[in-house]
Write a protein that holds these residues in place. Structure first.
Motif, short mmCIF file in Angstrom:
data_model
loop_
_atom_site.label_atom_id
_atom_site.label_comp_id
_atom_site.label_asym_id
_atom_site.label_seq_id
_atom_site.Cartn_x
_atom_site.Cartn_y
_atom_site.Cartn_z
N LEU A 34 15.56 -5.32 -2.79
CA LEU A 34 14.76 -6.25 -3.91
C LEU A 34 13.25 -6.33 -3.80
CD1 LEU A 34 16.67 -9.07 -5.13
CD2 LEU A 34 15.98 -7.19 -6.55
N LEU A 35 12.48 -6.71 -2.28
CA LEU A 35 11.00 -6.36 -1.85
C LEU A 35 10.83 -5.21 -2.02
CD1 LEU A 35 12.30 -9.18 1.52
CD2 LEU A 35 10.79 -9.64 -0.36
N SER A 36 11.53 -4.80 -1.30
CA SER A 36 10.61 -2.97 -0.92
C SER A 36 10.72 -2.17 -2.61
CB SER A 36 11.29 -1.80 -0.63
OG SER A 36 13.33 -1.93 -0.91
N SER A 37 11.51 -2.60 -3.58
CA SER A 37 11.20 -2.02 -4.92
C SER A 37 9.87 -3.09 -5.32
CB SER A 37 12.66 -1.93 -5.73
OG SER A 37 13.12 -3.26 -5.59
N GLY A 38 9.93 -4.00 -5.66
CA GLY A 38 9.35 -5.34 -5.84
C GLY A 38 7.91 -4.97 -5.47
N ALA A 39 7.90 -4.29 -4.23
CA ALA A 39 6.36 -3.89 -3.68
C ALA A 39 6.11 -2.91 -4.72
CB ALA A 39 6.29 -3.98 -2.20
N ILE A 40 6.69 -1.53 -4.85
CA ILE A 40 6.58 -0.61 -5.48
C ILE A 40 6.34 -0.91 -6.32
CG2 ILE A 40 7.45 2.16 -5.83
CD1 ILE A 40 8.34 2.15 -3.43
N CYS A 41 7.13 -1.04 -7.77
CA CYS A 41 6.51 -1.87 -8.81
C CYS A 41 5.24 -3.05 -8.62
CB CYS A 41 7.92 -3.29 -9.20
SG CYS A 41 7.42 -3.53 -10.92
N PHE A 42 5.07 -3.30 -7.61
CA PHE A 42 3.44 -4.00 -8.03
C PHE A 42 2.06 -3.45 -7.70
CE2 PHE A 42 0.09 -6.03 -6.03
CZ PHE A 42 -0.26 -7.36 -6.53
N ALA A 43 2.93 -2.29 -6.39
CA ALA A 43 1.44 -1.27 -5.95
C ALA A 43 1.42 -0.16 -7.64
CB ALA A 43 1.94 -0.53 -4.79
N THR A 44 2.65 0.11 -8.42
CA THR A 44 2.16 0.65 -9.52
C THR A 44 1.81 0.05 -11.01
OG1 THR A 44 4.61 1.64 -8.83
CG2 THR A 44 3.82 2.34 -11.16
N SER A 45 1.54 -1.19 -10.96
CA SER A 45 1.47 -2.25 -11.98
C SER A 45 -0.52 -2.03 -12.07
CB SER A 45 2.22 -3.35 -12.06
OG SER A 45 3.24 -2.79 -12.10
N THR B 206 -3.14 -3.61 -2.89
CA THR B 206 -2.07 -3.13 -2.70
C THR B 206 -1.53 -2.73 -1.41
OG1 THR B 206 -2.42 -2.08 -4.82
CG2 THR B 206 -0.99 -1.33 -4.01
N TRP B 207 -2.22 -2.66 -0.79
CA TRP B 207 -1.99 -2.08 0.37
C TRP B 207 -1.00 -3.01 2.03
CZ3 TRP B 207 -3.46 -4.06 5.39
CH2 TRP B 207 -2.93 -3.22 6.33
N ALA B 208 -1.71 -4.84 1.04
CA ALA B 208 -1.71 -5.52 2.20
C ALA B 208 0.09 -5.45 1.14
CB ALA B 208 -2.65 -6.37 1.86
N VAL B 209 0.14 -5.59 0.21
CA VAL B 209 0.75 -5.66 -0.77
C VAL B 209 2.30 -5.41 -0.12
CG1 VAL B 209 2.63 -6.53 -2.61
CG2 VAL B 209 0.19 -7.36 -2.60
N LEU B 210 1.65 -4.15 -0.22
CA LEU B 210 3.06 -3.55 0.39
C LEU B 210 3.34 -3.52 1.90
CD1 LEU B 210 1.94 0.41 -0.79
CD2 LEU B 210 3.95 -0.98 -1.54
N ALA B 211 2.01 -3.56 2.70
CA ALA B 211 2.77 -3.87 4.47
C ALA B 211 3.29 -5.52 4.50
CB ALA B 211 1.36 -4.30 5.16
N ALA C 27 5.07 -6.85 2.37
CA ALA C 27 6.87 -6.46 1.82
C ALA C 27 8.16 -5.81 2.78
CB ALA C 27 6.79 -5.48 0.59
N ARG C 28 6.76 -4.98 3.59
CA ARG C 28 8.09 -4.42 4.63
C ARG C 28 8.55 -4.78 5.85
NH1 ARG C 28 8.12 1.76 6.26
NH2 ARG C 28 8.53 1.92 7.80
N THR C 29 7.26 -5.58 6.09
CA THR C 29 7.69 -6.63 7.42
C THR C 29 8.53 -7.27 6.17
OG1 THR C 29 5.68 -6.01 7.84
CG2 THR C 29 6.79 -8.48 8.45
N ALA C 30 8.96 -7.95 5.45
CA ALA C 30 9.25 -8.97 4.94
C ALA C 30 11.17 -7.86 5.24
CB ALA C 30 9.02 -9.75 3.73
N ALA C 31 10.71 -7.01 4.02
CA ALA C 31 11.87 -6.48 4.26
C ALA C 31 12.63 -6.37 5.69
CB ALA C 31 12.15 -5.06 3.80
#
Length: 274
Positions: free
Chosen positions: A199-210, A255-260, A262-266
């Motif tokens: 959920l964290l990884s796919s959610g980050a991708i969803c946020f970045a895409t949006s 976007t990069w901050a959210v992806l990073a 999410a990666r750390t949290a995942a």
């Protein structure tokens, strides 16, 4: 000699990746930063993002829209993905195919679909006109953009959730139920923690895409100021390259901050679960 040869071979193998990284990441980012800082306003172009009401409001609207789309997509796909993974019924494959179909659509097509559904001549407008005498039209508002972003975000999340749900250990759920746990408790304490990394990884991708989606916004944005559209208008209509570059960098950094994050949290979730 062996160590030197190994180091040389490693350097040769890394050289193409380093070249691609420099050509397609460092150089474009550096050029953007240079364009933003050498404009007529200098480095104050970055400050204008917060001081100028239009830029500030578009940034806030884009972040809130992306966060709302991400949250709605995660809730919907967590329920549907878990159900589809654990149940077999006639038409299941067709349903999964329909839910993943938006992967093949560009953003402009998604925008036209929203117009056909909720535009001035759309299905929802015709139904509300027949039922209440007034036509409901929201395709060209933030609600229409939300609907479009949600539509093309679902496939990116549901496939990841289904893959993760298939790897859950059902014995843990059975053990929790045998100890008297309710369905809600099993979902909260067993299923959701198991799905959390996905959920964290796919959610980050969803946020970045949006955050960076342009085609749908371009099709629907009659009165919508989201960051990709503001960047487009600054660059094409006002020839304000410095401001467009500054806005692009800010969008990329968020976007990069959210992806990073999410990666750390995942990763932390996987470690905690293990």
């Amino acid at each position: 000699m062996s160590d030197k040869r190994d180091n040389f071979l490693l350097a040769m193998l890394l050289a193409p990746a380093l070249l691609v990284f420099c050509a397609f990441f460092l150089l474009p980012i550096g050029r953007l930063a240079l364009a933003a800082g050498t404009g007529p306003d200098g480095l104050s172009a970055y400050a204008a993002i917060l001081t100028n009401p239009r830029y500030r409001e578009s940034l806030i609207a884009t972040v809130l829209l992306s966060a709302g789309v991400t949250l709605a997509t995660l809730v919907l796909c967590a329920v549907c993905g878990l159900f589809l993974e654990r149940n077999r019924f006639p038409g299941r494959a067709v349903l999964i195919g329909i839910m993943t179909l938006p992967l093949s659509f560009p953003g402009v097509v998604v925008g036209f679909l929203v117009i056909m559904l909720a535009g001035r001549q759309g299905l929802i407008g015709d139904l509300t006109q027949a039922l209440s005498g007034s036509k409901l039209v929201f395709a060209y508002s933030m609600a229409g953009l939300f609907l479009g972003y949600l539509y093309f975000s679902i496939p990116r999340v549901i496939l990841t959730v289904m893959a993760s749900a298939g790897k859950l250990d059902r014995r843990l759920e059975e053990a929790a139920r045998s100890l008297g746990a309710s369905t809600f408790a099993v979902t909260r304490d067993v299923i959701l923690p198991g799905l959390l990394p996905a959920l964290l990884s796919s959610g980050a991708i969803c946020f970045a895409t949006s955050m960076g989606a342009f085609g749908t916004a371009f099709t629907l944005a009659t009165n919508i100021d989201v960051l990709p559209m503001v960047i487009y208008t600054e660059f094409t209509l006002h020839a304000n390259i410095a401001m467009a570059a500054a806005l692009s960098l800010i969008l990329g950094l968020i976007t990069w901050a959210v992806l990073a994050l999410a990666r750390t949290a995942a990763g932390s979730s996987v470690a905690a679960a293990g």
